[in-house]
Enzyme design. Sequence first.
Site, PDB file in Angstrom:
ATOM      1  N   GLU A 442     -13.650  -9.115   9.350  1.00  0.00           N
ATOM      2  CA  GLU A 442     -12.630 -10.068   8.874  1.00  0.00           C
ATOM      3  C   GLU A 442     -12.103 -10.927  10.011  1.00  0.00           C
ATOM      4  OE1 GLU A 442     -11.885 -11.234   6.123  1.00  0.00           O
ATOM      5  OE2 GLU A 442     -13.320  -9.829   5.265  1.00  0.00           O
TER       6      GLU A 442
HETATM    7  C1  LIG Z   1     -19.288  -2.472   9.689  1.00  0.00           C
HETATM    8  C2  LIG Z   1     -19.196  -3.940   9.410  1.00  0.00           C
HETATM    9  C3  LIG Z   1     -18.895  -4.384   8.145  1.00  0.00           C
HETATM   10  C4  LIG Z   1     -18.873  -5.746   7.856  1.00  0.00           C
HETATM   11  N1  LIG Z   1     -18.683  -6.158   6.567  1.00  0.00           N
HETATM   12  C5  LIG Z   1     -18.877  -7.473   6.272  1.00  0.00           C
HETATM   13  C6  LIG Z   1     -18.891  -7.917   4.916  1.00  0.00           C
HETATM   14  O1  LIG Z   1     -18.681  -7.135   3.986  1.00  0.00           O
HETATM   15  N2  LIG Z   1     -19.150  -9.216   4.664  1.00  0.00           N
HETATM   16  C7  LIG Z   1     -19.382 -10.123   5.660  1.00  0.00           C
HETATM   17  O2  LIG Z   1     -19.608 -11.276   5.373  1.00  0.00           O
HETATM   18  N3  LIG Z   1     -19.354  -9.729   6.963  1.00  0.00           N
HETATM   19  C8  LIG Z   1     -19.130  -8.434   7.287  1.00  0.00           C
HETATM   20  N4  LIG Z   1     -19.130  -8.024   8.598  1.00  0.00           N
HETATM   21  C9  LIG Z   1     -19.363  -9.006   9.641  1.00  0.00           C
HETATM   22  C10 LIG Z   1     -18.162  -9.262  10.511  1.00  0.00           C
HETATM   23  O3  LIG Z   1     -17.186 -10.006   9.812  1.00  0.00           O
HETATM   24  C11 LIG Z   1     -18.658  -9.946  11.786  1.00  0.00           C
HETATM   25  O4  LIG Z   1     -19.344  -8.938  12.531  1.00  0.00           O
HETATM   26  C12 LIG Z   1     -17.567 -10.575  12.609  1.00  0.00           C
HETATM   27  O5  LIG Z   1     -17.036 -11.686  11.955  1.00  0.00           O
HETATM   28  C13 LIG Z   1     -18.058 -10.999  13.987  1.00  0.00           C
HETATM   29  O6  LIG Z   1     -19.234 -11.754  13.898  1.00  0.00           O
HETATM   30  P1  LIG Z   1     -20.502 -11.360  14.819  1.00  0.00           P
HETATM   31  O7  LIG Z   1     -20.775  -9.924  14.612  1.00  0.00           O
HETATM   32  O8  LIG Z   1     -21.572 -12.315  14.562  1.00  0.00           O
HETATM   33  O9  LIG Z   1     -19.954 -11.500  16.296  1.00  0.00           O
HETATM   34  P2  LIG Z   1     -19.896 -12.855  17.132  1.00  0.00           P
HETATM   35  O10 LIG Z   1     -19.304 -13.921  16.300  1.00  0.00           O
HETATM   36  O11 LIG Z   1     -21.203 -13.088  17.776  1.00  0.00           O
HETATM   37  O12 LIG Z   1     -18.833 -12.449  18.248  1.00  0.00           O
HETATM   38  C14 LIG Z   1     -19.180 -11.689  19.409  1.00  0.00           C
HETATM   39  C15 LIG Z   1     -18.014 -11.781  20.402  1.00  0.00           C
HETATM   40  O13 LIG Z   1     -17.855 -13.143  20.813  1.00  0.00           O
HETATM   41  C16 LIG Z   1     -16.538 -13.605  20.535  1.00  0.00           C
HETATM   42  N5  LIG Z   1     -16.603 -14.987  20.095  1.00  0.00           N
HETATM   43  C17 LIG Z   1     -17.414 -15.529  19.166  1.00  0.00           C
HETATM   44  N6  LIG Z   1     -17.155 -16.827  19.009  1.00  0.00           N
HETATM   45  C18 LIG Z   1     -16.160 -17.123  19.851  1.00  0.00           C
HETATM   46  C19 LIG Z   1     -15.430 -18.323  20.144  1.00  0.00           C
HETATM   47  N7  LIG Z   1     -15.672 -19.479  19.518  1.00  0.00           N
HETATM   48  N8  LIG Z   1     -14.460 -18.257  21.077  1.00  0.00           N
HETATM   49  C20 LIG Z   1     -14.177 -17.101  21.699  1.00  0.00           C
HETATM   50  N9  LIG Z   1     -14.827 -15.943  21.460  1.00  0.00           N
HETATM   51  C21 LIG Z   1     -15.802 -15.956  20.549  1.00  0.00           C
HETATM   52  C22 LIG Z   1     -16.003 -12.686  19.451  1.00  0.00           C
HETATM   53  O14 LIG Z   1     -14.579 -12.605  19.476  1.00  0.00           O
HETATM   54  C23 LIG Z   1     -16.676 -11.371  19.790  1.00  0.00           C
HETATM   55  O15 LIG Z   1     -15.933 -10.664  20.746  1.00  0.00           O
HETATM   56  C24 LIG Z   1     -19.084  -6.666   8.897  1.00  0.00           C
HETATM   57  C25 LIG Z   1     -19.318  -6.221  10.196  1.00  0.00           C
HETATM   58  C26 LIG Z   1     -19.389  -4.872  10.457  1.00  0.00           C
HETATM   59  C27 LIG Z   1     -19.677  -4.414  11.866  1.00  0.00           C
END
Ligand SMILES: Cc1cc2nc3c(=O)[nH]c(=O)nc-3n(C[C@H](O)[C@H](O)[C@H](O)COP(=O)(O)OP(=O)(O)OC[C@H]3O[C@@H](n4cnc5c(N)ncnc54)[C@H](O)[C@@H]3O)c2cc1C
Length: 601
Positions: A442
Amino acid sequence: MSANNPLVSDRNVEFLLYEVFDAEALCRLPAYEEHSRETFDLVLQTARKFAREVLFPTYKAMDEAPAHMEGGGIKVHPLMKQLFPKLVEQGGVAMTRPHEVGGQQLPHTVATLVALYGMAANLSAVSYIGLTAGAAHLIETFGSEALKAEMMTRMYSGEWTGTMALTEPHAGSSLTDVKTTATPTAHGYHMLRGNKVFISGGDQDLTANIVHLALARIDGAPPGIKGVSLFAVPKLRVQEGKLVANDVQCAGAFHKMGWRGIPSIALNFGENDDCRGWLVGEPHRGISQMFQMMNEARLMVGMQGIATASVAYHEALEYARTRPQGRPLGSKNPSRPQVPIIEHADVRRMLLRQKAIVEGSLSLGVQAARYADLAAHAATPEERRRAFLLLEMMTPVVKSFAAEKGFESNALAVQVHGGYGYTSEYLPEAWLRDQKLNSIHEGTTCMHSMDLLGRKVVADQGGALRLLGDEIGVTVRRAAAAGLDAGLGSAIERAMALVGEVTMGLASLGLGGRVEEMMRHSVDYLDMFSTVVISWQWLLQAAVAREKLAGAPSAPSAELYEGKVCTAEYWIKTELPRVDHLAQLCRSGEDSYVRMNPGWF
Ligand SMILES: Cc1cc2nc3c(=O)[nH]c(=O)nc-3n(C[C@H](O)[C@H](O)[C@H](O)COP(=O)(O)OP(=O)(O)OC[C@H]3O[C@@H](n4cnc5c(N)ncnc54)[C@H](O)[C@@H]3O)c2cc1C
C-alpha cells in the site's frame, strides 16, 4: 503463546470508543440512527469472542504451512477453508456499507475496532475479507448496474472474493508505468494482456470465483497516470449462465516472510488472448477511482500495524509478569527468590514504549475512522469538508506511523522475551515478520512521506494544517482545564507551530521549482509530523483520563486512567523533543545522501 493474551485490551477499546471519541454521538446522525451503544457492544463482543476462540488458535499452524502453489493453482491451509465461511458470517465484508447492498451500515469508528480484533488474532486470514470489501466497494461506487448485479452482490455476500491488482514487475511505487493493455471490443468488454505481481489473494481454493480490480491502459490512451483505467477481471467469467475460464493464470506464488495464510502471486492476463475485463467507471480515471480502495486499504494497513503490535505487546506483558529472572539492583541476595522481569526498570521501559506506540496509534486510528464517518455523514457540508481534509491528511500518518513504530514495538516484544523471543517456539518473531510488510505494501513509507508533504499538508493553501492546529488547540485547553501539567500542552503547541513554519519553508521551495530540495527530508518530515500528531492523541487521552480521575472511578478504571496519564507524560517528555532535531534536518538542506555518489558505496 500465552493463554491470557487478550490480543487487544477491551477496556482500552471501551475508553477510546465511549470516553474519548463519544461513538454514541454518531447515532444522532441519520445514517447511524438505528444504532446504539447496545448494538455497538454486541458486534464488538461477537468479534472478540470469535477472534480469541476461533481465529487466534489457527494462527501458528497457518504461519507454519503457507498457502502454496499446487497443480497450477493455490491451495490454502485446510484451516483457512474452515475459517472462511465463518469470517463471512461475521459480516465483515459489508459491515460499513448501506442496507441496500446487504450491509450493516455500521460507523467506521466501530467497524475499525471490530476489524482490529480479527487482525490481531490472525492477520492474513482476515485480509481476504478486507480485500473483498474494498474491491466490491469500488464496483458499488463506479461500476455499471450489470457489474453490480453480477459481481458486487456475490462479493458482498462472500460467494466470490476480490483483489487489488495494481503492481507489475516494473511498476510498484510508480503506477504511472503500468503496462497491462486493454483492447476495446464491440461486445462491451475489453481484452486484457499483461502481468501483475504480488497480488494478495490472487488465487485460492476457497470460493467459486475471484474478481481482480486491475489497472490497465486502453489502446491509444495518453501516456502517464492519466492513461490508466480500472477493470473488473474475473478469474472465471459468466458465459451462457455458466462460469468458464477467463484466461487468468496463476504464474507462481511468492515465498514470504510473513502473512502466510494468504498467497501473494504473479498473475498473467491474456496468455491465450482470451482474457475479458469490464471497465469500471470512466476510461483513464483508473487511478483516481482506485484511490477509494487505496485510501481505505491504507487506513486498514495502519490498523494491521496496530493490531500486530498490540498482540505482541500483550504477549510480552504477560511474559514479563510471569518470567522470573534476577533480583532488584538494591537487593542481590541469592537466597532470595528471583523476581518477575517486569520488576526491572528497563523491562518496564520496553513495555511502556510498546504501550505508547500501540495505544497512541490506536487512538489516532479511531480518530481517523471518526473523520471518515463525519466526512460521509456529518450534518453540514462544512463539517463534511473539514472532516474530509483532516482524514486525507491523517491517512499517510496512520499507515506509516503504525507500520514503522509498530515494527519497533514488535522488536521490543521479542527483546522482552530474551532468547526465547528469537525462537519460533514463541510467537513474537512471527508477528515481527508480519509487521514488516506494513511499511512496504500500500505504498512504501517514502511514498507516504511524499504524499503528506507534497499534497496533503499543502492542500487548500494549508487549510488542513490549520484545522489540525485548531484541533490541537481544543485539546490543549481541555487538558489544562482537567488539571494536567500545562507544560505538556504548551510543548505540543510549540511543536505544532514549528511544523507549520517548516511546512511553509518547504512549500515555498516547492513553489520556487526546487522540488527535490523540498522533498529531500520527506521521511524526516513524516516522522516529525507523526510524532506531534501522536503526542496530541496522548494529550487527548490523558485529558479524558484526568477528568475521569476527578470523579472517583472504580479501582480498575483508576488504574487505566493513571496509566494513560503516565504514558502521555512519557511520550511527550521523551519523544516529542525529537521534533526539534527533525525540523532542523528538514530545514537545513543537509544533503549527504544526495551527494553520495552511487559508486562510493
Ligand atoms: C506480501 C505483499 C503483498 C502485496 N499485495 C499486493 C496486492 O494485493 N496488490 C498489489 O497491487 N500490490 C501488492 N503488493 C505490492 C506492493 O504494493 C509493492 O511491493 C510496493 O508498492 C512497492 O513496490 P515495489 O515492490 O515494486 O518496490 P519499488 O517501487 O521498486 O521500491 C523499492 C524501494 O525504492 C524506493 N523508491 C521507489 N521509488 C521511489 C521514488 N520515486 N523516490 C524514492 N524512493 C523510491 C521505495 O520506497 C523502496 O524502498 C504486495 C507486496 C507484497 C510484498
